[in-house]
Structure formats: C-alpha cells, structure tokens
Scaffold this active site. Structure first.
Site, PDB file in Angstrom:
ATOM      1  N   SER A 132       0.786  -1.093   0.014  1.00  0.00           N
ATOM      2  CA  SER A 132      -0.111   0.052   0.106  1.00  0.00           C
ATOM      3  C   SER A 132       0.817   1.173  -0.059  1.00  0.00           C
ATOM      4  CB  SER A 132      -0.897  -0.107   1.223  1.00  0.00           C
ATOM      5  OG  SER A 132      -0.274  -0.105   2.297  1.00  0.00           O
ATOM      6  N   HIS A 164      -5.467  -3.548  -2.502  1.00  0.00           N
ATOM      7  CA  HIS A 164      -5.080  -2.504  -3.677  1.00  0.00           C
ATOM      8  C   HIS A 164      -5.169  -3.385  -4.900  1.00  0.00           C
ATOM      9  CE1 HIS A 164      -4.602   0.760  -0.996  1.00  0.00           C
ATOM     10  NE2 HIS A 164      -4.145   0.084  -0.035  1.00  0.00           N
ATOM     11  N   LYS A 212     -12.301   0.613  -1.131  1.00  0.00           N
ATOM     12  CA  LYS A 212     -11.532   1.230  -2.064  1.00  0.00           C
ATOM     13  C   LYS A 212     -12.005   1.114  -3.451  1.00  0.00           C
ATOM     14  CE  LYS A 212      -7.555   0.309   1.126  1.00  0.00           C
ATOM     15  NZ  LYS A 212      -7.832   1.290   2.007  1.00  0.00           N
TER      16      LYS A 212
HETATM   17  C1  LIG Z   1      -3.610  -3.162   2.345  1.00  0.00           C
HETATM   18  C2  LIG Z   1      -4.615  -2.841   3.238  1.00  0.00           C
HETATM   19  N1  LIG Z   1      -5.398  -3.751   3.913  1.00  0.00           N
HETATM   20  C3  LIG Z   1      -6.206  -3.376   4.729  1.00  0.00           C
HETATM   21  C4  LIG Z   1      -6.699  -2.043   4.947  1.00  0.00           C
HETATM   22  C5  LIG Z   1      -7.847  -1.912   5.724  1.00  0.00           C
HETATM   23  O1  LIG Z   1      -8.825  -1.556   5.113  1.00  0.00           O
HETATM   24  P1  LIG Z   1     -10.286  -0.619   5.546  1.00  0.00           P
HETATM   25  O2  LIG Z   1      -9.674   0.927   5.334  1.00  0.00           O
HETATM   26  O3  LIG Z   1     -11.083  -0.770   4.659  1.00  0.00           O
HETATM   27  O4  LIG Z   1     -10.433  -0.691   6.901  1.00  0.00           O
HETATM   28  C6  LIG Z   1      -6.099  -1.174   4.220  1.00  0.00           C
HETATM   29  C7  LIG Z   1      -6.666   0.292   4.289  1.00  0.00           C
HETATM   30  O5  LIG Z   1      -5.985   1.402   4.068  1.00  0.00           O
HETATM   31  C8  LIG Z   1      -5.034  -1.464   3.293  1.00  0.00           C
HETATM   32  O6  LIG Z   1      -4.423  -0.509   2.482  1.00  0.00           O
END
Ligand SMILES: Cc1ncc(COP(=O)(O)O)c(C=O)c1O
Length: 402
Positions: A191, A219, A250
C-alpha cells in the site's frame, strides 16, 4: 492524596502530537483530515470551497457516485432501514448480506465469502482466528498495519521477512518448527510502494513447507488482472490462495471487508471469529452498494483497462521528468521526496495548483523515505493527467527533487 497525571506517558503522547500538529499548521504545512464538501463530477472534488483534481483516491475504478450503486444503496434503506438488528450470528444477518457474500464468492471464484464491518477489522480477526500460541505467522515486512495488528493479537510467533524477498521467506519457513501450524500473510499490492507480491514463488514455498497462505487484496481488487479479479488473475494462476482478504472501501465504494475461500474455512469465521460474533454487521446501504459495485466491474470492463492506461501515462510522465517512483507497477504511485519537509513542501505547491495529493511520512514509511502517495483512477482524463504532471514538475523543481 491527589496524583498528578501531567508528567505520565499518556500526557506526553498527547503533547507530542499537539506540538507536531501545531508546528505544521504554523508553517501552513498541515494537510490531513481535509474535509471533502462534495463530488464535482469526474475526478474532481470540492474542498474548502475550491474544486480540486483528486490524486489521493482509492476509488480506483471511479465507482464512487456511480448511479447504479447509489440507487442500490437508496433502495436498501427503503427496504431494510439504516441499521441491522445486532450481531450477525444472532439477529443481524440480512438476505442482503448473503447476496453480497455470494456475489463476492462468484467474483473471486471461491466457494463462499463472509463480510465484516471494516477491512482493518477483517485482517485483525482473520489472523487471530486462524493462529494462536505455539503457531507461527510469517509476514512481509511491508504488510499493512492491520495485518501486523492481527498477528500481534493472535499471540502466535510473529516472524517477518525482507520485503518481497523469497529467499528470506524460505529461510523463515525452514526455521519454523516443522510440526508447528504455519500461516504466511502478504499484501497483493503493497500500500505504500505500489509493487506486487511475487505470488507464484510465495505459493510454491507455502506448498513446499506446508504453510497456509492468506493474501490481502485491498489494492489489487479491480486493479490487477484482465477483468479486475485481482492477483491470481494477474499471474494466471487459478485458485491458489487459501484465504483471499479484501476491503469494500477502495475499488468498491462502500465500507467493510471480506474473506473468501473454501466453504468450511469461511464457516469457521462465521462461527468462531470474534469480529463476526461480537460486532454488528455492515449497514444495509453499504452492503447493497458493495454488491452493486461488483456487478458494475463486470458490466463495465473498460474501466479496468482505462485505469491501467492512466497509471502507465502518469508513471511514465513522472519518470521522464526524473522523479523516483520506486518499484510501483500499479495505481499507487509513490513520488519519493526523502526528508519529511520536502514531501510537505511538494504537497503545498501541488495543492496550491488544485491537485489533491497527500504526503506520507514516518512512521508510516521509513525515515528518509517520505513521499507523496499519488493514486491514479479510471476517471482521470488524459488531459487531467497531463495537467497534474505539469504541476508535479513545477513543484519538483521548486523543491529541488528533480
Ligand atoms: C493493504 C490494506 N489492508 C487493509 C486495509 C484496511 O481497510 P479499511 O480501510 O477498509 O478498513 C487497508 C486500508 O488502508 C490497506 O491498505
């Protein structure tokens, strides 16, 4: 006797953050929590009275505001109201939740899927349900914080390997007790850096060493693969991941998270994961929006191709100007600045020219690797990307990073 709290660690934490925020504001370098007032069509949003071009959105396929998705959310409110009746196991499961989960399972080519109220919570509960004391959980160093927190919560032996370094992953697997239960967890797309996990080798190693594999597709859903189905489609591998995790916040313009996999494994989460048993379900509007979004991805496949074209356009332009975009291959485009101050300065110049982009600094990334984390979306037009590139070039020259 009254005991003073003013010198304890909680007070110190509060003061430290206060000082950091105040200093940034004093220098006109505070950009976080900026309220978005409304969508203005395409990739534009209004913030603080100004229309800006969005380069910080995770709505990779530009599905936020899609009429079919909005209509589905509205219809769900009319039918079910705004909340559920409690936790899923007891009274909170709606027919809509099952429909959403069947849609996700079909999209991800799995037997079944289960949803939770956020992506963060999904990772927390997934890891801590699967492993515990005396087990081993092995993670890439750059895995998302929610996976790290899940590992810590689980109480399992928590081992990390160098980023996307398969030799190091093998070393960790070899060193783990051969009788221990082993779980490997990786992000599909990292990310902060935008690069892609070496899935073929990861799968091979997991099989060789008898480890389970969980992949976070936050992502990669809608981004990777010909039809946006994600990391397995990208590598042409078929159904090779034991547990596919994704978010509904997302590419999918809602909120929540899912776990998709084998029917019995999903049933384990439906009956033994604490986030399912002790926390309420997704609200009807969000569940309906998510279901409609999966349908739109398949009905409008051109969005995935447009996103890929836009990412290549933006990344190519930045590289040509001399920016360091690290190892990204996806819609997350880091623009490396180095020191935190340089990233803040870059953002100030970009935002003055109406490009909505944000800095990422330590501790979210290693010290000295502060960056802008720009994101490309399908809704950008080629002209808008060119305009953003022009703004980045001007800012980069002013700050002295190109
Ligand atoms: C790789 C990854 N996993 C999990 C999450 C968590 O998801 P959420 O924002 O829907 O709680 C994010 C969020 O930024 C993320 O980038």
């Amino acid at each position: 006797m009254e005991i003073s709290r003013t010198e304890d660690k909680i007070s110190a934490k509060i003061k430290a953050i206060r000082a950091r925020i105040d200093e940034a504001k004093e220098h006109d370098l505070y950009f976080y929590n900026q309220p978005i007032e409304e969508l203005c069509g395409g990739a534009r949003v209004r913030t603080q009275g100004r229309e800006m071009l969005m380069f910080a959105s995770y709505s990779y396929l530009s599905l936020i505001g899609h009429p079919k998705i909005n209509a589905a959310a509205n219809a769900a409110v009319d039918r079910y109201g705004t909340g559920t009746h409690g936790v899923r196991l007891l009274a909170g499961t709606l027919t809509l939740h099952r429909e959403l989960e069947e849609t996700i399972a079909a999209f991800k080519h799995t037997d079944d899927a289960v949803t939770f109220s956020s992506g963060y919570v999904t990772n927390l509960t997934a890891v801590s349900t699967l492993v515990g004391r005396h087990d081993v959980v092995i993670c890439d160093k750059l895995n998302h914080a929610s996976i790290v927190d899940g590992c810590l919560l689980s109480g399992a032996d928590f081992v990390r390997f160098r980023h996307n370094d398969m030799a190091d992953l093998e070393r960790c697997l070899r060193r783990a007790d051969s009788r221990a239960t082993k779980l490997v967890v990786v992000d599909a797309v990292f990310s902060m850096d935008g690069d892609i996990v070496d899935l073929p080798k990861t799968v091979e190693l997991c099989r060789q060493y008898g480890a389970w594999l969980m992949v976070d597709e936050a992502h990669s859903l809608g981004v990777l693969g010909q039809t946006g189905r994600g990391i397995e489609e990208h590598f042409g591998l078929g159904n090779v991941i034991d547990l596919k995790m994704g978010t509904l916040s997302k590419t999918i313009p809602s909120v929540g998270g899912y776990l998709a996999g084998d029917r019995d494994m999903v049933d384990l989460f439906r009956h033994a994961s604490r986030a399912f048993i002790f926390s309420a379900a997704l609200p009807p509007a969000q569940a309906a929006a998510a279901k409609a979004a999966f349908e739109v991805i398949l009905e409008e496949p051109e969005r995935v191709e447009t996103l890929r074209r836009n990412a290549a356009h933006f990344m190519g332009g930045l590289k040509q100007m001399g920016f360091d975009t690290m190892k990204t291959e996806t819609a997350i485009v880091p623009v490396l600045c180095g020191a935190d101050e340089l990233a803040f300065e870059m953002v100030r110049y970009c935002q003055r020219d109406d490009i909505f982009v944000l800095p990422v600094v330590s501790p979210a990334v290693p010290e000295g690797q502060a960056r802008l984390r720009a994101t490309v979306i399908a809704g950008h037009t080629p002209e808008e990307i060119d305009r953003a590139l022009g703004v980045f070039e001007k800012a980069g020259k002013k700050v002295g990073i190109i």
